[in-house]
Design an enzyme around this catalytic site. Sequence first.
Site: not given
Length: 237
Positions: A43, A70, A190
């Site tokens: 990410h 991401e 998450h």
Amino acid sequence: MTKLSVNINKIATVRNARGGNMPNVLQCAKDCEKFGAEGITVHPRPDQRHIRYSDVREIKPEIGTEFNIEGNPIKSFVDLVLEVRPAQVTLVPDAENAITSNAGWDTVRNRSFLTEICAKFHRAGIRTSIFVDPDPEMVRGAAKCGADRVELYTEAYARDYSSDREQAIAPYVEAAKAARECGLGLNAGHDLNLDNLKYFIECIPWTDEVSIGHAIICDALYMGLEKTIDAYLKQIK
């Protein structure tokens, strides 16, 4: 079967704290793959405080498992993804100053923008996932944007799991059912960890992929990376 994609951002955070190349982010990605991970997630953010754009370019040709990038689809991110061409791109609406992702997309309000972005990545042959809260309306909105998958933002589930896991999982089951009804693939991520992961998969067994980073690196401090990845795979399988 649900796949485990290991997010290696935290490894890059440790490296960046001292400069140099220790730990070696590329080698860690290859080791995660060797230890059984079925995907590698990164990410990159504009300030490059952990994964850098250069890391993304180095990792892609060196791994054989699925590569998932991401990020917020600002121009530099879109250009990077189109250059590297990962298996999957996950669109996350995080602000530049966000410590970590903290909300999913409003796929209704942002439908025009997300539709354009999804189409751009599809033309390059890249599977596109949209990060959403566990809300069936947002899931259906993602389908209308042309996404291939949604990734459910699981922070609320992880937070409430210890107090009432049935209540914590309930909105995710409804969102997951909406995804299945729309023909969307389903990812989740998450704050998933060794305590709450198994129950999530048991309740939503059609989950295609979970992306886990912070918890894996924390557990690896005590268990070692290879044993940690094996422990997570056992929770999934």
